[in-house]
Design a protein around this motif. Structure first.
Motif, short mmCIF file in Angstrom:
data_model
loop_
_atom_site.label_atom_id
_atom_site.label_comp_id
_atom_site.label_asym_id
_atom_site.label_seq_id
_atom_site.Cartn_x
_atom_site.Cartn_y
_atom_site.Cartn_z
N LEU A 184 2.76 -10.26 -8.34
CA LEU A 184 2.29 -9.16 -7.49
C LEU A 184 0.95 -8.60 -8.00
O LEU A 184 0.09 -8.23 -7.19
CB LEU A 184 3.33 -8.04 -7.45
N SER A 185 0.77 -8.54 -9.31
CA SER A 185 -0.50 -8.03 -9.83
C SER A 185 -1.66 -8.94 -9.45
O SER A 185 -2.81 -8.48 -9.29
CB SER A 185 -0.42 -7.87 -11.34
N ARG A 186 -1.36 -10.23 -9.29
CA ARG A 186 -2.40 -11.19 -8.92
C ARG A 186 -2.65 -11.20 -7.42
O ARG A 186 -3.81 -11.29 -6.98
CB ARG A 186 -1.98 -12.59 -9.38
N PRO A 213 -2.85 -6.57 -5.95
CA PRO A 213 -3.23 -5.69 -7.06
C PRO A 213 -3.29 -4.21 -6.70
O PRO A 213 -3.22 -3.36 -7.59
CB PRO A 213 -4.60 -6.22 -7.48
N ARG A 214 -3.42 -3.89 -5.43
CA ARG A 214 -3.51 -2.48 -5.02
C ARG A 214 -2.14 -1.85 -4.78
O ARG A 214 -2.05 -0.63 -4.58
CB ARG A 214 -4.35 -2.36 -3.76
N ASP A 215 -1.10 -2.65 -4.77
CA ASP A 215 0.24 -2.13 -4.47
C ASP A 215 0.93 -1.63 -5.73
O ASP A 215 0.76 -2.18 -6.82
CB ASP A 215 1.11 -3.22 -3.83
N ALA A 216 1.75 -0.61 -5.57
CA ALA A 216 2.58 -0.11 -6.66
C ALA A 216 3.81 -0.99 -6.80
O ALA A 216 4.20 -1.69 -5.86
CB ALA A 216 2.98 1.34 -6.39
N VAL A 217 4.44 -0.95 -7.98
CA VAL A 217 5.66 -1.72 -8.23
C VAL A 217 6.67 -0.84 -8.95
O VAL A 217 6.35 -0.18 -9.94
CB VAL A 217 5.38 -2.98 -9.08
N LEU A 225 11.41 -2.32 -16.09
CA LEU A 225 10.11 -2.00 -16.66
C LEU A 225 9.52 -0.76 -15.98
O LEU A 225 9.91 -0.42 -14.86
CB LEU A 225 9.16 -3.19 -16.51
N PRO A 226 8.57 -0.08 -16.63
CA PRO A 226 8.00 1.14 -16.06
C PRO A 226 7.26 0.87 -14.75
O PRO A 226 6.74 -0.22 -14.51
CB PRO A 226 7.03 1.62 -17.15
N ASP A 227 7.20 1.91 -13.91
CA ASP A 227 6.48 1.82 -12.65
C ASP A 227 4.99 1.60 -12.92
O ASP A 227 4.43 2.09 -13.91
CB ASP A 227 6.65 3.09 -11.83
N THR A 228 4.36 0.87 -12.01
CA THR A 228 2.92 0.65 -12.09
C THR A 228 2.30 0.93 -10.74
O THR A 228 2.92 0.74 -9.70
CB THR A 228 2.60 -0.80 -12.49
N GLY A 229 1.04 1.39 -10.75
CA GLY A 229 0.27 1.57 -9.54
C GLY A 229 0.64 2.81 -8.76
O GLY A 229 1.60 3.52 -9.05
N HIS A 230 -0.19 3.09 -7.75
CA HIS A 230 0.00 4.23 -6.87
C HIS A 230 -0.38 3.80 -5.46
O HIS A 230 -1.01 2.78 -5.25
CB HIS A 230 -0.86 5.42 -7.31
N GLY A 231 -0.01 4.61 -4.49
CA GLY A 231 -0.37 4.30 -3.12
C GLY A 231 0.83 4.16 -2.23
O GLY A 231 1.98 4.17 -2.69
N PRO A 232 0.60 4.03 -0.92
CA PRO A 232 1.70 4.03 0.05
C PRO A 232 2.54 2.76 0.03
O PRO A 232 3.71 2.79 0.41
CB PRO A 232 0.99 4.20 1.39
#
Length: 265
Positions: free
Chosen positions: A60-62, A65-69, A74-81
């Protein structure tokens, strides 16, 4: 099946990621060197759980990259809708004991709406998925799929009910209500985890409920159930996967079951 929604690419991506995760989790299923630890909540976690979630997050990061997970391990990453929600192995207790009923759950939320859901159970050779507006499906691939529909059972006396564990209902002070429901329906089984809910989507079970669940346990299941014609709410009837528990039905029985289960203890 033919895709025709605004989330076609996201659903295809979920399938690609699930293919990769299936290979990893199957390679660790019944492995003699499987490492199992106990988390603070006393639930088990294996090295396969963590490796599977890391694989999903890497992909998903690849690709997004703009999406949160949000995941289980594991800890949450990213922000956004747009937020992906991952349960790397739903049914870890089954997984570590060699029971083949476990699955990887991948969901996409757009705001507070679950718009893509995929459940892959490689040890069963089954996969279920749905995207908003595209129906719910099961099969080995997007090109080899059967559309799902909930049952038309409209009397509790004729219904099949999957209830998870009785101790869980006792812990939330709803055991008397569940026992009353069990005495009313035609058949009861405790299929558990994702299995209960995809069986509702397939029309094989009419009512399923669990007393204590997290977002990652439920998110992927919501569109599969609702696109198959069913309803997915909390035990008190609040739609979606945010209520801390789940009640899933074919829709025809929903209000009656809410009325029974939401009575004070």
């Amino acid at each position: 099946m033919s895709l025709r929604t605004g989330y076609d690419d996201d659903l295809r991506l979920a399938h690609v990621i699930a293919d990769q995760v299936d290979s990893l989790t199957l390679s660790r299923f019944k492995a003699l060197d499987l490492v199992v630890e106990t988390k603070p909540d006393l639930s088990p976690v294996s090295d396969a759980d963590r490796a599977a979630e890391e694989l999903v997050r890497s992909q998903l990061s690849r690709t997004r990259p703009r999406d949160a997970v949000h995941g289980e391990e594991l800890p949450d990453t990213g922000h956004g809708p747009r937020r992906w929600v991952v349960d790397p192995i739903d049914g870890t207790k089954n997984f570590v004991r060699g029971v083949p009923v476990w699955a990887t759950l991948i969901a996409l939320l757009d705001g507070d709406e679950v718009v893509v859901g995929l459940v892959s159970a490689p040890a069963l050779g089954r996969r279920w998925w749905a995207a908003k507006g595209s129906g719910a499906w099961s099969g080995r691939s997007l090109s080899q799929a059967t559309q799902l529909h909930v049952s038309r059972v409209d009397r509790l006396e004729d219904a099949s009910f999957s209830y998870s564990s009785l101790t869980g209902w006792e812990d939330v002070d709803r055991l008397p209500q569940v026992l009353d429901l069990m005495r009313t329906v035609w058949r009861t089984r405790a299929y558990g985890d994702f299995w209960s809910y995809v069986l509702v989507a397939e029309g094989a079970v009419d009512v399923a409920a669990e007393p204590e669940l997290a977002l990652h346990d439920m998110a992927a299941l919501v569109p599969i159930v609702t696109e198959a014609g069913g309803r997915f709410t909390s035990v008190s009837g609040v739609p979606g996967p945010f209520g801390g528990n789940a009640l899933v039905t074919n829709g025809l029985l929903h209000d009656e079951v809410v009325a029974r289960l939401d009575l004070p203890g």
